[in-house]
Write an enzyme that holds these catalytic residues in place. Structure first.
Site, PDB file in Angstrom:
ATOM      1  N   ASP A   1       0.837  -1.201   0.000  1.00 15.10           N
ATOM      2  CA  ASP A   1       0.000   0.000   0.000  1.00 15.10           C
ATOM      3  C   ASP A   1       0.870   1.248   0.000  1.00 15.10           C
ATOM      4  OD1 ASP A   1      -1.951   1.886   0.220  1.00 15.10           O
ATOM      5  OD2 ASP A   1      -2.562   1.359   2.266  1.00 15.10           O
TER       6      ASP A   1
ATOM      7  N   LYS B   1       1.517   7.943   0.556  1.00 14.79           N
ATOM      8  CA  LYS B   1       1.897   7.949   1.966  1.00 14.79           C
ATOM      9  C   LYS B   1       3.257   8.623   2.139  1.00 14.79           C
ATOM     10  CE  LYS B   1      -0.404   3.673   3.420  1.00 14.79           C
ATOM     11  NZ  LYS B   1      -1.306   4.294   4.415  1.00 14.79           N
TER      12      LYS B   1
ATOM     13  N   ASP C   1      -5.777   6.468  -0.653  1.00 15.50           N
ATOM     14  CA  ASP C   1      -5.148   5.654   0.386  1.00 15.50           C
ATOM     15  C   ASP C   1      -6.194   4.921   1.239  1.00 15.50           C
ATOM     16  OD1 ASP C   1      -3.087   4.551   1.817  1.00 15.50           O
ATOM     17  OD2 ASP C   1      -2.669   6.347   3.020  1.00 15.50           O
TER      18      ASP C   1
ATOM     19  N   ARG D   1     -11.127  -0.563   1.962  1.00 20.47           N
ATOM     20  CA  ARG D   1     -12.594  -0.686   1.946  1.00 20.47           C
ATOM     21  C   ARG D   1     -13.106  -0.874   0.532  1.00 20.47           C
ATOM     22  NH1 ARG D   1     -12.890   4.943   5.005  1.00 20.47           N
ATOM     23  NH2 ARG D   1     -10.855   4.133   5.616  1.00 20.47           N
TER      24      ARG D   1
HETATM   25  N1  BES Z   1      -3.338   0.095   5.205  1.00 18.88           N
HETATM   26  C1  BES Z   1      -3.724   1.376   5.684  1.00 18.88           C
HETATM   27  C2  BES Z   1      -4.026   1.363   7.187  1.00 18.88           C
HETATM   28  C3  BES Z   1      -2.847   1.228   8.113  1.00 18.88           C
HETATM   29  C4  BES Z   1      -2.158   2.350   8.529  1.00 18.88           C
HETATM   30  C5  BES Z   1      -2.498   0.008   8.605  1.00 18.88           C
HETATM   31  C6  BES Z   1      -1.105   2.200   9.416  1.00 18.88           C
HETATM   32  C7  BES Z   1      -1.464  -0.130   9.496  1.00 18.88           C
HETATM   33  C8  BES Z   1      -0.759   0.960   9.898  1.00 18.88           C
HETATM   34  C9  BES Z   1      -4.982   1.847   4.986  1.00 18.88           C
HETATM   35  O1  BES Z   1      -5.102   1.464   3.658  1.00 18.88           O
HETATM   36  C10 BES Z   1      -4.967   3.335   5.012  1.00 18.88           C
HETATM   37  O2  BES Z   1      -4.102   3.912   4.413  1.00 18.88           O
HETATM   38  N2  BES Z   1      -5.922   3.931   5.725  1.00 18.88           N
HETATM   39  C11 BES Z   1      -5.992   5.344   5.846  1.00 18.88           C
HETATM   40  C12 BES Z   1      -7.438   5.751   5.657  1.00 18.88           C
HETATM   41  C13 BES Z   1      -7.635   7.233   5.554  1.00 18.88           C
HETATM   42  C14 BES Z   1      -7.020   7.763   4.285  1.00 18.88           C
HETATM   43  C15 BES Z   1      -9.109   7.522   5.592  1.00 18.88           C
HETATM   44  C16 BES Z   1      -5.493   5.712   7.216  1.00 18.88           C
HETATM   45  O3  BES Z   1      -5.790   5.008   8.184  1.00 18.88           O
HETATM   46  O4  BES Z   1      -4.777   6.708   7.327  1.00 18.88           O
HETATM   47 ZN    ZN Z   2      -4.115  -0.250   3.093  1.00 20.29          ZN
HETATM   48 MN    MN Z   3      -4.117   2.815   2.365  1.00 24.04          MN
END
Ligand code: BES
Ligand code: ZN
Ligand code: MN
Length: 513
Positions: free
Chosen positions: A281, A288, A358, A362
């Site tokens: 990701d 990120k 990001d 979902r």
């Molecule tokens: N895979 C990430 C979530 C994640 C973050 C897992 C840190 C483990 C450690 C997910 O795809 C993501 O990026 N989520 C975002 C959502 C936001 C953009 C609404 C997040 O949690 O920042």
């Molecule tokens: Zn993710």
């Molecule tokens: Mn993500």
């Protein structure tokens, strides 16, 4: 370690030649700890010197002299803590799992190739745990999980003298042989499944893609007699799986939806498991920050958990049917990548505005849930995913976040997680949270702002489960680098694998409606 190198026997422990023989000593208030007669002298000495009270995690390591009755090269005595204190079954089991992890650590310290464990009478462990199957199982799980190592890519830095891990484990029990044996067999199934999930997670993004998920599942199905299917990108396009396709747009590795089925003919109910298989990701266009981005190879831990749980299901052949689906892709920012603001259409026709590329987990889960529920017609569905950073803010690394539409299913998941030493904590979901993901231009949008990020992610998923009993496990905080336990090394934990195995084992027909 090979599975058939873990055995349960009744032979007198003292007579066995081994690198390490392990005994347990139970703390008794104000008195010498209770232990096997073979090590009474050592325990007494240590107790009188105020060195050892039998408290949990206390240990004595000694080298029996040549004229001793003990044939082992080394003896480890482990404290278990007091009897009659631990009321919670999950906590009692985890104490044993931690003891198992401690044994594995001592084995590594002295580079022991094999270990013999002299099991104490179960009533000596805890009243909550007067169950030799469960207690021997937890101990065995702890050793196997604690002995885990991933050295596949260590080549020139790996010395010949490095410890390769245990080659054999023997459990010696005086009574209940068949019951203990069953517990150890089950522990092997669940612990090896979790270790396999760790292996997958340890593989980097360039060595574990959607194609590897598919190949692994295909082989597992062939070996274990499971059903296998892989929905390829072309079919996704025909079926209108706009979520997983959107996430996959910026990648050069085609997305795959990998399905494993255990469907016994006389089943009356079926559990559907869905796991996020995001093999890397980057965030996509909403990229990120680079610090720590390497950890995003772990974004497939949910997929690994459901796939590896199927390995144990295939071995244990429960009455209930189980189907696992892993939507698999990476999230990259190639020239065709989905843009912020793009509107996509999911498998069930729900349209979604992609505010942040990001928030991709979902999007891929949505299609998998909708397709799975329509095609499998499950009694209930559980999904697990490293879905939100917000769950780490809310719960830290000690609980998996749980969101559900069904109280009976919550109870079952809580119990399964607790018995696995993988506790879950339920968060609420209602209309107020659903409002946060309303879009001006589409049915929903893929982010709900900062507040309650874990819940709004679940609110998104709720659009794809309808009335089916559903539980969502957010493992972003528990899937890796949760280092506070002896049986969980740094790196991926394999969490949710054993929770799902327990859920299937303890499934009661008609309980969840
Ligand atoms: N895979 C990430 C979530 C994640 C973050 C897992 C840190 C483990 C450690 C997910 O795809 C993501 O990026 N989520 C975002 C959502 C936001 C953009 C609404 C997040 O949690 O920042
Ligand atoms: Zn993710
Ligand atoms: Mn993500």
């Amino acid at each position: 370690m090979k599975k058939d190198r873990i055995t349960t026997i009744t032979k007198a422990a003292e007579a066995i030649k081994t690198a390490l023989l392990v005994y347990f000593a139970v703390e008794v208030k104000g008195k010498m700890p209770a232990c096997d007669a073979a090590v009474q002298n050592q325990v007494k000495k240590a107790f009188e010197l105020n060195d050892f009270f039998g408290k949990a995690a206390e240990q004595i390591l000694f080298y029996p002299p040549d004229q001793s009755d003990i044939s082992a090269a080394r003896v480890l005595i482990l404290g278990t803590g007091p009897v009659n204190k631990e009321k919670d079954e999950g906590a009692a089991l985890d104490m044993l799992r931690e003891a198992g992890g401690q044994i594995a650590k001592v084995c590594a310290l002295v580079k022991a190739k094999d270990v013999v464990i002299c099991l104490p009478a179960p009533k000596h462990l805890s009243p909550a745990m007067d169950d030799p199957e469960m207690s021997a199982g937890a101990l065995a799980e702890g050793i196997i999980l604690g002995d885990y190592r991933f050295e596949k890519y260590k080549e020139s830095t790996k010395k010949k003298t490095d410890y390769p891990g245990l080659d054999a484990i023997k459990f010696v029990c005086k009574d209940n042989l068949n019951i203990v044996r069953r517990g150890v067999e089950r522990a092997k199934n669940s612990a090896f499944a979790a270790c396999r999930a760790r292996d997958m997670a340890n593989e980097p993004g360039n060595h574990w893609t959607s194609a590897d998920f598919a190949a692994y599942a295909k082989q597992l199905a062939a070996d274990m007699g499971l059903g296998y299917r892989c929905i390829e990108k072309k079919e996704m396009e025909q079926m209108g799986m706009g979520g997983i396709l959107a996430v996959n747009q910026g990648s050069h590795v085609p997305a795959r939806m990998v399905i494993l089925e255990y469907l016994p003919e006389d089943r009356t109910e079926t559990i559907l498991l869905v796991g996020k298989g995001l093999t890397f990701d980057s965030g996509g266009i909403s990229i990120k920050p680079s610090a720590g981005m390497e950890d995003m190879k772990y974004d497939m831990c949910g997929g690994a958990a459901v796939m590896c749980a199927m390995q144990a299901v295939a071995l244990e052949k429960p009455d209930v049917g189980v189907v696992a689906i892993v939507p698999a892709t990476d999230n990259m920012s190639g020239s065709k990548a989905v843009h912020p603001g793009d509107i996509i259409r999911h498998y069930n026709g729900v349209t979604s505005e992609v505010i942040n590329t990001d928030a991709e987990g979902r999007l891929i889960l949505a299609d998998a849930l909708a397709w799975g529920i329509e095609n499998v017609k499950p009694t209930c569905v559980l999904d697990t995913a490293t879905l939100t950073g917000a769950v780490i803010i809310g719960l830290g690394h000690h609980y998996t976040g749980l969101v559900s539409n069904n109280d009976a299913l919550v109870k079952a998941v809580e119990s399964a997680g607790n018995l696995a030493g993988e506790p879950v904590w339920r968060l609420p979901l209602n209309k107020n949270y659903e409002k946060q993901i309303e879009s001006n231009v589409a049915d929903i949008k893929n982010t709900g702002g900062k507040p309650a990020g874990t819940i709004t992610a679940a609110a998104y998923l709720s659009n794809f489960v309808g009335k089916t009993p559903w539980a969502h496990l957010d493992i972003a905080g528990t899937a890796w680098d949760f280092t506070q336990k002896t049986y969980i090394p740094k790196g991926p934990s394999g969490t949710a694998t054993r929770t799902f195995i327990n859920l299937v084992r303890n499934w009661k027909t008609g309980n969840v409606k």
